[in-house]
Design an enzyme around this catalytic site. Structure first.
Site, PDB file in Angstrom:
ATOM      1  CG  HIS A  86     125.804 -11.272 -27.053  1.00  0.00           C
ATOM      2  ND1 HIS A  86     126.058 -10.925 -28.361  1.00  0.00           N
ATOM      3  CD2 HIS A  86     125.626 -12.617 -27.062  1.00  0.00           C
ATOM      4  CE1 HIS A  86     126.043 -12.014 -29.125  1.00  0.00           C
ATOM      5  NE2 HIS A  86     125.781 -13.058 -28.347  1.00  0.00           N
TER       6      HIS A  86
ATOM      7  CD  GLU B 174     125.629  -7.746 -29.373  1.00  0.00           C
ATOM      8  OE1 GLU B 174     126.679  -8.371 -29.152  1.00  0.00           O
ATOM      9  OE2 GLU B 174     124.522  -8.286 -29.410  1.00  0.00           O
TER      10      GLU B 174
ATOM     11  NE  ARG C  89     125.678 -13.500 -33.773  1.00  0.00           N
ATOM     12  CZ  ARG C  89     125.940 -14.366 -32.787  1.00  0.00           C
ATOM     13  NH1 ARG C  89     125.149 -14.422 -31.730  1.00  0.00           N
ATOM     14  NH2 ARG C  89     126.996 -15.150 -32.842  1.00  0.00           N
TER      15      ARG C  89
HETATM   16  C1  DGY Z   1     127.139 -17.490 -29.960  1.00  0.00           C
HETATM   17  O1  DGY Z   1     127.781 -18.479 -29.572  1.00  0.00           O
HETATM   18  O2  DGY Z   1     126.958 -17.266 -31.147  1.00  0.00           O
HETATM   19  C2  DGY Z   1     126.571 -16.590 -28.915  1.00  0.00           C
HETATM   20  O3  DGY Z   1     126.049 -15.444 -29.417  1.00  0.00           O
HETATM   21  C3  DGY Z   1     127.576 -16.339 -27.820  1.00  0.00           C
HETATM   22  O4  DGY Z   1     127.642 -17.497 -27.101  1.00  0.00           O
END
Ligand code: DGY
Length: 330
Positions: free
Chosen positions: A295, A277, A248
């Site tokens: 992402h 984002e 993240r």
């Molecule tokens: C998640 O699943 O948390 C990712 O960031 C996207 O697949």
């Protein structure tokens, strides 16, 4: 597709006929799911840019780009389950859901391998300076083979430091064996099976940062972890080492990361996630030592289908009065 409708401009959803209970579902998932994914329910497709509708929905199957806090949940008084189509759920206020007795589910496991692959794509791209090489060709500035051109990091014999050795962190670690890397990890818990399987060694974070040639981040975003990679943590990293983030964006102080790159303290960064984002700091994206992606960690056809199907199954299980397959335990 039958039994579907789309969120209308009034943003106020009711079920006048009362015929089928209605489920709110992210429109972006439609093409990944089979025809009529919610038999017995009316699917109401909502796209990322629509505000969260209010109304009598019994379930919501949603993406990480949608915040679900007090206000949104207030408008969904009949909600019985919040099924996130992602493993991370930092967009959801778990306390607000718990206060209303709404279980939250996520989609772990199905995306572990694809996300680990992408972390490795970034490790390789940054270690071997692919962006600079590609740019050289794109700008037509390559003057021919040279023994000192674009010298990168030899992964064989180097140390990979995994920060957060959950499912994805461990999958990244398993791949490191094939590249001849030593693996260390830092985690709140010891992971004896992981240590046995690949000879990984547990370290405290400062030691891991000081000793790793590549640091790869696999923590969830929580109140404790947000901003964990700040100027101080970057200053602890081995000079010239590489930083990879597929977890993240808000785990990282992006200004501090940029400074560390500009000062040459870090040798490069591979980033698939950003703190705000879809806004992305231009200085990072355009930095010659940064490979940046939008992402796409879990973005394979197989994984995204599996995520969408698991999210739907979780919602249907709860609606049927059963335990979801993958509940979030708050
Ligand atoms: C998640 O699943 O948390 C990712 O960031 C996207 O697949």
């Amino acid at each position: 597709m039958t039994d579907t409708s789309r969120v209308g401009p009034a943003n106020q959803q009711t079920n006048p006929s009362g015929s089928r209970p209605r489920v709110l579902i992210a429109a972006e998932l439609e093409s990944l799911l089979p025809e009529d994914p919610l038999p017995g329910y009316e699917a109401v497709w909502i796209s990322t840019l629509d505000p969260t509708p209010r109304g009598d929905f019994v379930a919501a199957i949603l993406l990480l780009s949608r915040s679900m806090g007090e206000e949104e949940l207030e408008g969904l008084p009949k909600l019985q389950v919040l099924a996130q189509c992602a493993v991370g759920y930092d967009n959801i206020d778990l306390g607000a859901a718990a206060r209303r007795g709404i279980p939250v589910t996520n989609t772990p496991d199905v995306l572990t391998e694809s996300t680990a692959d992408l972390a490795w794509a970034l490790i390789l791209a940054v270690a071997r300076r692919m962006k600079e090489g590609q740019e050289m060709l794109a700008q037509d500035t390559w003057s021919g083979w040279s023994p000192t051109q674009l010298l990168g990091l030899e992964l064989n014999g180097s140390t990979l430091g995994i920060v957060g050795a959950g499912r994805i962190g461990q999958a990244v670690g398993r791949r490191a064996l094939g590249f001849g890397m030593r693996v260390s990890y830092s985690d709140a818990e010891g992971r004896p099976d992981f240590e046995r399987a690949i000879g990984a060694e547990r370290s405290d974070l400062p030691t891991l940062l000081a000793e790793s040639d590549v640091v790869t981040l696999h923590l969830p975003s929580t109140a404790e972890t947000r901003g964990i990679f700040d100027a101080h943590r970057f200053s602890l990293m081995k000079p010239g080492s590489l930083f990879i983030n597929t977890a993240r964006g808000d785990l990282v102080d992006e200004g501090a990361l940029l400074e560390s790159l500009d000062e040459g303290r870090l040798g490069g960064a591979g980033l698939d996630v950003f703190s705000r984002e879809p806004q992305v700091p231009r200085e990072l994206v355009e930095h010659p030592k940064v490979v940046a992606l939008p992402h796409i960690g879990s973005a394979t056809t197989q994984t995204r289908r599996a995520m969408a199907e698991l999210a739907v199954k979780n919602a249907l299980e709860v609606l049927a009065g059963r335990e979801p397959l993958t509940p979030v335990r708050g």
